[in-house]
Design a protein around this motif. Structure first.
Motif, PDB file in Angstrom:
ATOM      1  N   MET A 240       0.832  -1.202   0.000  1.00 46.03           N
ATOM      2  CA  MET A 240       0.000   0.000   0.000  1.00 46.03           C
ATOM      3  C   MET A 240       0.864   1.247   0.000  1.00 46.03           C
ATOM      4  N   VAL A 241       1.955   1.227   0.742  1.00 47.91           N
ATOM      5  CA  VAL A 241       2.868   2.375   0.763  1.00 47.91           C
ATOM      6  C   VAL A 241       3.500   2.569  -0.609  1.00 47.91           C
ATOM      7  N   LEU A 242       3.942   1.487  -1.233  1.00 48.75           N
ATOM      8  CA  LEU A 242       4.548   1.575  -2.561  1.00 48.75           C
ATOM      9  C   LEU A 242       3.535   2.071  -3.591  1.00 48.75           C
ATOM     10  N   ASP A 243       2.300   1.626  -3.478  1.00 48.80           N
ATOM     11  CA  ASP A 243       1.268   2.100  -4.398  1.00 48.80           C
ATOM     12  C   ASP A 243       1.014   3.589  -4.217  1.00 48.80           C
ATOM     13  N   ALA A 244       1.007   4.040  -2.966  1.00 53.61           N
ATOM     14  CA  ALA A 244       0.809   5.468  -2.710  1.00 53.61           C
ATOM     15  C   ALA A 244       1.947   6.292  -3.303  1.00 53.61           C
ATOM     16  N   MET A 245       3.179   5.809  -3.174  1.00 53.68           N
ATOM     17  CA  MET A 245       4.326   6.511  -3.751  1.00 53.68           C
ATOM     18  C   MET A 245       4.248   6.541  -5.271  1.00 53.68           C
ATOM     19  N   THR A 246       3.828   5.431  -5.869  1.00 51.66           N
ATOM     20  CA  THR A 246       3.707   5.367  -7.330  1.00 51.66           C
ATOM     21  C   THR A 246       2.647   6.341  -7.830  1.00 51.66           C
ATOM     22  N   ASP A 247       1.494   6.375  -7.158  1.00 53.04           N
ATOM     23  CA  ASP A 247       0.441   7.320  -7.533  1.00 53.04           C
ATOM     24  C   ASP A 247       0.927   8.758  -7.412  1.00 53.04           C
ATOM     25  N   PHE A 248       1.682   9.042  -6.356  1.00 56.87           N
ATOM     26  CA  PHE A 248       2.205  10.386  -6.156  1.00 56.87           C
ATOM     27  C   PHE A 248       3.135  10.775  -7.305  1.00 56.87           C
ATOM     28  N   LEU A 249       4.041   9.889  -7.676  1.00 56.40           N
ATOM     29  CA  LEU A 249       4.976  10.197  -8.759  1.00 56.40           C
ATOM     30  C   LEU A 249       4.252  10.389 -10.087  1.00 56.40           C
ATOM     31  N   ARG A 250       3.247   9.582 -10.326  1.00 51.15           N
ATOM     32  CA  ARG A 250       2.508   9.658 -11.590  1.00 51.15           C
ATOM     33  C   ARG A 250       1.773  10.993 -11.716  1.00 51.15           C
ATOM     34  N   ASN A 251       1.294  11.526 -10.590  1.00 52.43           N
ATOM     35  CA  ASN A 251       0.455  12.726 -10.634  1.00 52.43           C
ATOM     36  C   ASN A 251       1.219  14.016 -10.324  1.00 52.43           C
ATOM     37  N   ALA A 252       2.397  13.917  -9.720  1.00 49.32           N
ATOM     38  CA  ALA A 252       3.035  15.137  -9.216  1.00 49.32           C
ATOM     39  C   ALA A 252       4.398  15.428  -9.822  1.00 49.32           C
ATOM     40  N   TRP A 253       4.936  14.580 -10.719  1.00 45.93           N
ATOM     41  CA  TRP A 253       6.299  14.801 -11.175  1.00 45.93           C
ATOM     42  C   TRP A 253       6.437  16.095 -11.974  1.00 45.93           C
ATOM     43  N   GLU A 254       5.391  16.460 -12.736  1.00 51.41           N
ATOM     44  CA  GLU A 254       5.452  17.706 -13.499  1.00 51.41           C
ATOM     45  C   GLU A 254       5.462  18.913 -12.564  1.00 51.41           C
ATOM     46  N   VAL A 255       4.655  18.851 -11.504  1.00 52.30           N
ATOM     47  CA  VAL A 255       4.630  19.951 -10.540  1.00 52.30           C
ATOM     48  C   VAL A 255       5.980  20.069  -9.836  1.00 52.30           C
ATOM     49  N   LEU A 256       6.561  18.925  -9.461  1.00 49.83           N
ATOM     50  CA  LEU A 256       7.865  18.948  -8.796  1.00 49.83           C
ATOM     51  C   LEU A 256       8.949  19.496  -9.724  1.00 49.83           C
ATOM     52  N   ALA A 257       8.878  19.148 -11.016  1.00 49.94           N
ATOM     53  CA  ALA A 257       9.850  19.667 -11.969  1.00 49.94           C
ATOM     54  C   ALA A 257       9.724  21.183 -12.102  1.00 49.94           C
ATOM     55  N   SER A 258       8.494  21.670 -12.150  1.00 55.42           N
ATOM     56  CA  SER A 258       8.263  23.116 -12.259  1.00 55.42           C
ATOM     57  C   SER A 258       8.759  23.844 -11.016  1.00 55.42           C
ATOM     58  N   ASN A 259       8.456  23.286  -9.840  1.00 50.13           N
ATOM     59  CA  ASN A 259       8.905  23.914  -8.594  1.00 50.13           C
ATOM     60  C   ASN A 259      10.425  23.916  -8.479  1.00 50.13           C
ATOM     61  N   ALA A 260      11.040  22.804  -8.892  1.00 56.08           N
ATOM     62  CA  ALA A 260      12.496  22.721  -8.821  1.00 56.08           C
ATOM     63  C   ALA A 260      13.135  23.759  -9.740  1.00 56.08           C
ATOM     64  N   TRP A 261      12.592  23.931 -10.938  1.00 61.14           N
ATOM     65  CA  TRP A 261      13.180  24.890 -11.864  1.00 61.14           C
ATOM     66  C   TRP A 261      13.018  26.317 -11.357  1.00 61.14           C
ATOM     67  N   SER A 262      11.849  26.646 -10.819  1.00 61.40           N
ATOM     68  CA  SER A 262      11.647  27.996 -10.280  1.00 61.40           C
ATOM     69  C   SER A 262      12.577  28.277  -9.117  1.00 61.40           C
ATOM     70  N   PHE A 263      13.003  27.232  -8.407  1.00 61.79           N
ATOM     71  CA  PHE A 263      13.962  27.392  -7.327  1.00 61.79           C
ATOM     72  C   PHE A 263      15.389  27.498  -7.867  1.00 61.79           C
ATOM     73  N   LEU A 264      15.672  26.761  -8.957  1.00 61.19           N
ATOM     74  CA  LEU A 264      17.045  26.633  -9.431  1.00 61.19           C
ATOM     75  C   LEU A 264      17.511  27.782 -10.318  1.00 61.19           C
ATOM     76  N   TRP A 265      16.628  28.351 -11.149  1.00 60.48           N
ATOM     77  CA  TRP A 265      17.153  29.296 -12.130  1.00 60.48           C
ATOM     78  C   TRP A 265      17.772  30.533 -11.487  1.00 60.48           C
ATOM     79  N   PRO A 266      17.259  31.081 -10.361  1.00 62.37           N
ATOM     80  CA  PRO A 266      18.005  32.189  -9.742  1.00 62.37           C
ATOM     81  C   PRO A 266      19.377  31.749  -9.228  1.00 62.37           C
TER      82      PRO A 266
END
Length: 310
Positions: A240-266
């Protein structure tokens, strides 16, 4: 200076060095003790101050014992051990410091003396304490790698970024300014990667990818273990924990990429400016040294003497 004076001075210097030969050892002992507490503070102080129990007590130090804190138990000790190793530069002293910090916190945790400490299942507690210990040793190994060159420190330092930033934000009460503090630290890591050779800039995309992967792993692990806080958490399985992590990655990786870039470019911009200035500054100094010095004006009352006549 005569030969006799030189001999006397050398004798006095030798006596002073012999008299204070214990001082470096005392400083090393003090450094080990300070970093023993610093290891725990880097790894767990910020989370202790923001505990869900509302407890703001930070003494005595204790270790996380709930599986819901698994992400903290992994990445906190790893980053803290890297910092200890980089500061002390000696694997034996760093190991001693980490063992002291872990041992003291472990003792208080097992005694149950930590204020507001949530009681955990014995098996759960053992898993967490072993996890913290293994993560601390892994961090020391990565710290050894980091001390072998600025470029390696630049890449490995990503794992120590969150503990260092969290501790400084907690101690200095920075609030929103903590975001810019993190960007400055990232810029410093980028500068280290390209410090010796400007071609190191070509490795920056790998750094950005590595930064994002670490962030993804932290967030996914945190989200997965959040399922253990459910009222029926005792019936939660590993699947169940692994499934929750998989669902999170499937739905949130684009948001995490956007947040990381907004943090990194400055941070990338700051690092580029710092490296450009480092390359330009020697040329500016050379040109300044080649400029003719302005003629010195005579001081009042000290003009050239008039030619005398008969």
């Amino acid at each position: 200076m005569t030969e006799g004076t030189k001999g006397t001075a050398a004798t006095l210097v030798g006596q002073v060095r012999e008299q204070f030969s214990w001082l470096p050892r005392v400083l090393l002992v003090a450094a080990v003790l300070v970093l023993a507490w610093g290891w725990w503070a880097l790894a767990f102080l910020a989370s202790t101050r923001s505990s869900l129990t509302g407890n703001t007590e930070v003494w005595p130090p204790h270790l996380p014992v709930l599986l819901a804190q698994f992400s903290l138990a992994v990445f906190g000790p790893v980053g803290a051990s890297i910092v200890v190793m980089v500061v002390l530069r000696r694997a034996g002293l760093a190991l001693l410091s980490v063992l002291l910090g872990y041992g003291a916190a472990l003792w208080f945790t097992l005694r149950g003396a930590a204020p507001g400490l949530v009681a955990a299942d014995p098996t759960e507690r053992k898993i967490m304490l072993v996890t913290v210990g293994l993560a601390a040793i892994l961090g020391l190994a990565l710290g050894v790698v980091a001390t072998r060159g600025p470029q390696r420190l630049g890449f490995v330092g990503v794992l120590a970024l969150a503990p260092v930033t969290s501790l400084l934000v907690t101690l200095l009460h920075l609030g929103d300014a903590g975001t810019w503090l993190g960007r400055v630290l990232v810029a410093a890591l980028l500068v280290l990667i390209a410090w010796r050779r400007w071609t190191g800039v070509l490795l920056w995309p790998l750094f950005v990818l590595w930064f994002w992967l670490v962030e993804v792993a932290q967030q996914a692990l945190r989200y997965g273990t959040e399922t253990l806080r459910h009222p029926g958490g005792h019936g939660v399985s590993l699947q169940m924990v692994l499934d929750a992590m998989t669902d999170f990655l499937r739905n949130a990786w684009e948001v995490l990429a956007s947040n990381a870039w907004s943090f990194l470019w400055p941070a990338i911009l700051l690092a580029a400016v710092a490296l450009a200035w480092r390359r330009v500054w020697p040329g500016v100094m050379d040109r300044a040294a080649g400029l003719p010095l302005p003629a010195r004006k005579p001081a009042p009352g000290q003009g050239e003497p008039a030619s005398g006549g008969d």
